[in-house]
Design a protein around this motif. Structure first.
Motif, PDB file in Angstrom:
ATOM      1  N   ASP A   1       0.861  -1.177   0.000  1.00  0.00           N
ATOM      2  CA  ASP A   1       0.000   0.000   0.000  1.00  0.00           C
ATOM      3  C   ASP A   1       0.899   1.230   0.000  1.00  0.00           C
ATOM      4  O   ASP A   1       2.082   1.161   0.328  1.00  0.00           O
ATOM      5  N   THR A   2       0.334   2.368  -0.363  1.00  0.00           N
ATOM      6  CA  THR A   2       1.134   3.580  -0.529  1.00  0.00           C
ATOM      7  C   THR A   2       1.311   4.390   0.739  1.00  0.00           C
ATOM      8  O   THR A   2       2.112   5.317   0.766  1.00  0.00           O
ATOM      9  N   SER A   3       0.538   4.091   1.768  1.00  0.00           N
ATOM     10  CA  SER A   3       0.637   4.858   3.014  1.00  0.00           C
ATOM     11  C   SER A   3      -0.049   4.099   4.133  1.00  0.00           C
ATOM     12  O   SER A   3      -0.799   3.156   3.877  1.00  0.00           O
ATOM     13  N   PRO A   4       0.175   4.547   5.372  1.00  0.00           N
ATOM     14  CA  PRO A   4      -0.625   4.004   6.471  1.00  0.00           C
ATOM     15  C   PRO A   4      -2.093   4.393   6.258  1.00  0.00           C
ATOM     16  O   PRO A   4      -2.383   5.394   5.603  1.00  0.00           O
ATOM     17  N   ARG A   5      -2.984   3.625   6.798  1.00  0.00           N
ATOM     18  CA  ARG A   5      -4.425   3.924   6.741  1.00  0.00           C
ATOM     19  C   ARG A   5      -4.980   3.893   8.162  1.00  0.00           C
ATOM     20  O   ARG A   5      -4.620   3.036   8.956  1.00  0.00           O
ATOM     21  N   GLY A   6      -5.848   4.838   8.451  1.00  0.00           N
ATOM     22  CA  GLY A   6      -6.540   4.826   9.738  1.00  0.00           C
ATOM     23  C   GLY A   6      -5.692   5.206  10.928  1.00  0.00           C
ATOM     24  O   GLY A   6      -5.947   4.740  12.035  1.00  0.00           O
ATOM     25  N   ALA A   7      -4.720   6.055  10.736  1.00  0.00           N
ATOM     26  CA  ALA A   7      -3.877   6.478  11.858  1.00  0.00           C
ATOM     27  C   ALA A   7      -4.622   7.408  12.818  1.00  0.00           C
ATOM     28  O   ALA A   7      -4.212   7.586  13.956  1.00  0.00           O
ATOM     29  N   GLY A   8      -5.703   8.002  12.338  1.00  0.00           N
ATOM     30  CA  GLY A   8      -6.492   8.884  13.192  1.00  0.00           C
ATOM     31  C   GLY A   8      -5.914  10.275  13.347  1.00  0.00           C
ATOM     32  O   GLY A   8      -6.246  10.983  14.305  1.00  0.00           O
TER      33      GLY A   8
END
Length: 142
Positions: free
Chosen positions: A77-84
């Protein structure tokens, strides 16, 4: 696990210590790697802006050439997801899905947005331990 051109495409999600989020990647394991004791070279394919691991897996059809040449392809994936983090989903070109493979230095982003470290350290360690790849024959593209 999906069969493709004699090999297998798998989608993995794991807890990342580098991004402090779940991270997802897909991998194509060519048919040559299915033979006992065989390891194959590996290429990390880095997608661009707004992409996920699915873009390469579903649209590039690179698996055909990889199968022919005995090459594994890792598609993170291209980035973290759901870091808030406030604002991480406000714009398509910054935050979630942005595709900047760097480690953030601004405090607000620095805990989670560490894609350089993820791509160069953590992900290869996982791939090398989990799949029949040759850690001495590695490439990166995107």
């Amino acid at each position: 696990d999906n069969k493709m051109f004699g090999g297998h495409v798998q989608k993995w999600t794991h807890a990342s210590s580098v991004t402090s989020t779940p991270m997802t990647f897909s991998i194509f394991v060519p048919p040559q790697a299915l033979e006992s004791g065989t390891v194959v070279p590996v290429v990390y394919y880095l997608s661009g802006l707004t992409c996920t691991d699915d873009n390469v897996t579903q649209k590039a059809c690179a698996q055909r050439a990889a199968a022919t040449h005995g090459l594994a392809i890792v598609m993170p994936d291209t980035s973290p997801r759901g870091a808030g983090i406030e604002g991480e989903d406000d714009s398509y070109d910054f935050g979630s899905g942005a595709g900047f493979y760097v480690d953030a230095t601004v405090e607000k982003w620095a805990k989670n947005y560490n894609m350089y470290s993820y791509i160069t350290k953590e992900l290869p360690e996982i791939v090398n331990m989990s799949f029949p790849v040759d850690s001495a024959r590695v490439g990166i593209m995107g």
